[in-house]
Scaffold this active site. Structure first.
Site, short mmCIF file in Angstrom:
data_model
loop_
_atom_site.label_atom_id
_atom_site.label_comp_id
_atom_site.label_asym_id
_atom_site.label_seq_id
_atom_site.Cartn_x
_atom_site.Cartn_y
_atom_site.Cartn_z
N ARG A 175 0.72 -1.07 -0.10
CA ARG A 175 -0.02 -0.38 -0.36
C ARG A 175 0.76 1.15 -0.06
O ARG A 175 0.98 2.21 0.54
CB ARG A 175 -0.99 -0.24 1.29
CG ARG A 175 -2.15 -0.90 0.92
CD ARG A 175 -3.21 -0.84 0.57
NE ARG A 175 -4.06 -1.91 0.42
CZ ARG A 175 -4.26 -3.13 -0.09
NH1 ARG A 175 -3.28 -3.21 -0.55
NH2 ARG A 175 -5.50 -3.53 0.16
N SER A 190 -10.21 -0.85 3.09
CA SER A 190 -9.74 -1.42 4.15
C SER A 190 -9.62 0.17 4.92
O SER A 190 -9.09 0.91 4.14
CB SER A 190 -8.62 -2.07 4.02
OG SER A 190 -8.81 -3.36 3.72
N GLU A 223 -5.16 3.71 5.91
CA GLU A 223 -4.92 3.47 5.01
C GLU A 223 -5.14 4.21 4.11
O GLU A 223 -4.76 4.88 3.45
CB GLU A 223 -5.29 1.64 4.43
CG GLU A 223 -4.48 1.79 3.22
CD GLU A 223 -5.49 0.70 2.74
OE1 GLU A 223 -6.64 1.38 2.33
OE2 GLU A 223 -5.56 -0.22 2.07
N1 EPU Z 1 -10.76 -11.67 9.91
C1 EPU Z 1 -11.31 -11.35 11.49
N2 EPU Z 1 -12.21 -10.38 11.01
C2 EPU Z 1 -12.70 -9.45 10.10
C3 EPU Z 1 -12.00 -9.61 9.68
C4 EPU Z 1 -11.26 -10.61 8.87
O1 EPU Z 1 -11.14 -12.15 11.70
O2 EPU Z 1 -13.53 -8.90 10.44
C5 EPU Z 1 -9.75 -12.39 9.64
C6 EPU Z 1 -10.59 -12.85 8.57
O3 EPU Z 1 -11.10 -14.26 8.77
C7 EPU Z 1 -9.19 -13.70 7.97
C8 EPU Z 1 -7.80 -12.20 8.23
O4 EPU Z 1 -7.80 -11.84 8.95
O5 EPU Z 1 -8.17 -14.63 8.85
C9 EPU Z 1 -8.47 -11.41 6.81
O6 EPU Z 1 -9.16 -10.51 6.27
P1 EPU Z 1 -9.18 -10.33 4.81
O7 EPU Z 1 -8.97 -11.97 4.15
O8 EPU Z 1 -10.57 -10.13 4.78
O9 EPU Z 1 -8.13 -9.61 3.89
P2 EPU Z 1 -7.70 -8.32 4.75
O10 EPU Z 1 -6.23 -8.82 5.59
O11 EPU Z 1 -8.85 -7.86 5.84
C10 EPU Z 1 -6.72 -7.10 3.00
C11 EPU Z 1 -6.73 -6.18 2.29
C12 EPU Z 1 -8.00 -5.85 1.50
C13 EPU Z 1 -8.09 -7.81 0.03
C14 EPU Z 1 -7.57 -8.35 1.20
C15 EPU Z 1 -7.88 -9.86 0.58
C16 EPU Z 1 -5.37 -4.22 3.52
C17 EPU Z 1 -5.75 -3.51 4.90
N3 EPU Z 1 -6.96 -4.59 2.93
O12 EPU Z 1 -7.50 -7.31 3.92
O13 EPU Z 1 -8.05 -4.85 0.54
O14 EPU Z 1 -9.34 -6.98 -0.29
O15 EPU Z 1 -6.52 -8.25 1.80
O16 EPU Z 1 -6.24 -10.02 -0.35
O17 EPU Z 1 -4.99 -4.82 3.33
C18 EPU Z 1 -8.23 -1.86 0.81
O18 EPU Z 1 -7.28 -2.15 0.67
O19 EPU Z 1 -9.51 -1.58 0.84
C19 EPU Z 1 -8.97 -3.78 0.48
C20 EPU Z 1 -10.37 -3.95 0.53
#
Ligand code: EPU
Length: 351
Positions: free
Chosen positions: A172, A242, A337
């Site tokens: 990012r 995010s 972010e």
């Molecule tokens: N999780 C939870 N509770 C929640 C949310 C997430 O336990 O409320 C756990 C999920 O179960 C999973 C882990 O956290 O094991 C990661 O969650 P997720 O796969 O949804 O991805 P993220 O880390 O929350 C990142 C990016 C997203 C992108 C997704 C998929 C960042 C800041 N965000 O989210 O990007 O779509 O991975 O690759 O890196 C964005 O930048 O706006 C965005 C949506």
């Protein structure tokens, strides 16, 4: 500024609303808003731009910013359109105007049989904004297929191009958020997509696919389904995706956390471990938490939402509350972010 008074797309006065130009749906105003729908008009604007007091606020899709105040400077909305595709035996080469809508661009590529960006389906925003924070999702980041960026350099008053290697892409992050911060207006982005497509299916919900038979279109559809099930549609409920970056901690800190939280979600990265901020916020008990008009989304704790009529300041207050709670619980600092935009330009987040 003569250019502005001649431009029929310019709207002036302190009361020009930016509500429809930011996906959080925050009601703040600006003094001048100029919509620029061609490469030449962006250059013409930049050449005439001479306000040294305030930053120029460049809007693409408005999907990665929080307006905390009325903006005193000028705002431009980049709306230039066009995609040029050339190819050789091994690659497709794309030159894309900054105002192109990212989700539509990705869908068009997939429909034309050009794979590579299907994992980045449905990310709100424009092509011109995509390199600034090196957008990424489901195992792919923009930098993977970025070739070059052409931009107007405001302090040097000239058009320049950087190769992808010169853009210093990170998680990012890019040179446009650091050494070139607030000095550029992206004009065009070049991509280089290999004809020998390889699926990226190592992310959880994509793992069921068979690497031998899966198509870019299959991945595109699955990513759209996942995003639609977890992430709020900004057209329905204001948000910027995010709100926090996933924090990177040292191996030592991670090992300590792992002892206390055996189910902590983390991924190995070059300089340590990247923790899932959504998991941290969720475990801190804040999923669905609401303070007046703002809240933590009830399906994905990494997203803050405007339940209606929220101000940017309220969003920042909630973000500070979330960051403090995560810090108290896990001893981990969260960074925001999106860009926070105050009266005169970008401001820092002090969790
Ligand atoms: N999780 C939870 N509770 C929640 C949310 C997430 O336990 O409320 C756990 C999920 O179960 C999973 C882990 O956290 O094991 C990661 O969650 P997720 O796969 O949804 O991805 P993220 O880390 O929350 C990142 C990016 C997203 C992108 C997704 C998929 C960042 C800041 N965000 O989210 O990007 O779509 O991975 O690759 O890196 C964005 O930048 O706006 C965005 C949506």
């Amino acid at each position: 500024m003569t250019f502005l008074s001649l431009n029929p797309n310019t709207m002036s006065g302190h009361s020009h609303s930016l509500t429809e130009f930011n996906t959080l749906g925050v009601a703040q105003n600006c003094q001048q808003l100029t919509r620029l729908n061609s490469y030449d008009s962006i250059i013409e604007f930049c050449q005439a731009y001479d306000d040294k007091e305030n930053s120029l606020l460049v809007l693409g899709g408005g999907s990665n910013l929080v307006l905390t105040d009325d903006f005193d400077g000028e705002v431009i909305k980049v709306e230039s359109q066009g995609v040029k595709i050339t190819e050789d035996d091994d690659y497709f080469y794309l030159s894309v105007e900054a105002g192109e809508d990212w989700p539509r661009f990705v869908e068009t590529l997939v429909n034309q049989g050009i794979g590579g960006f299907e994992n980045l389906a449905l990310i709100p925003g424009t092509v011109g904004a995509s390199p600034i924070q090196n957008i990424g999702a489901y195992g792919v980041e923009l930098e993977k297929f970025c070739d070059w960026i052409e931009f107007y350099h405001l302090s040097d008053d000239t058009v320049k191009q950087l190769t992808a290697a010169e853009c210093q892409f990170g998680y990012r992050d890019s040179i446009f958020k650091n050494a070139l911060k607030n000095q550029t207006v992206v004009l065009r982005v070049g991509f280089k997509l290999p004809k020998q497509w390889k699926p990226v299916i190592n992310y959880g919900p994509l793992k069921d696919f068979n690497a031998q038979t899966v198509t870019a279109s299959d991945i595109f559809k699955r990513v759209c389904e996942i995003r639609q099930s977890k992430l709020p549609d900004p057209n329905v409920i204001g948000n910027v995706g995010s709100f926090f970056k996933n924090p990177i901690v040292s191996m030592t800190v991670y090992q300590e956390l792992l002892k206390r939280y055996p189910y902590i979600v983390a991924y190995s990265v070059d300089n340590g471990m990247k923790l899932a901020a959504g998991w941290l916020i969720d475990q801190a008990g804040l999923k669905g938490h609401r303070i007046e008009n703002v809240g933590v989304h009830d399906k994905q704790a990494l997203v803050l939402v405007n339940h209606g009529g929220a101000t940017g300041k309220q969003i920042i207050q909630l973000a500070s509350f979330v960051a403090a709670k995560v810090h108290d619980t896990f001893g981990v600092e969260l960074e925001v972010e999106p860009r926070l935009i105050g009266k005169h330009g970008e401001i820092e987040f002090h969790g």
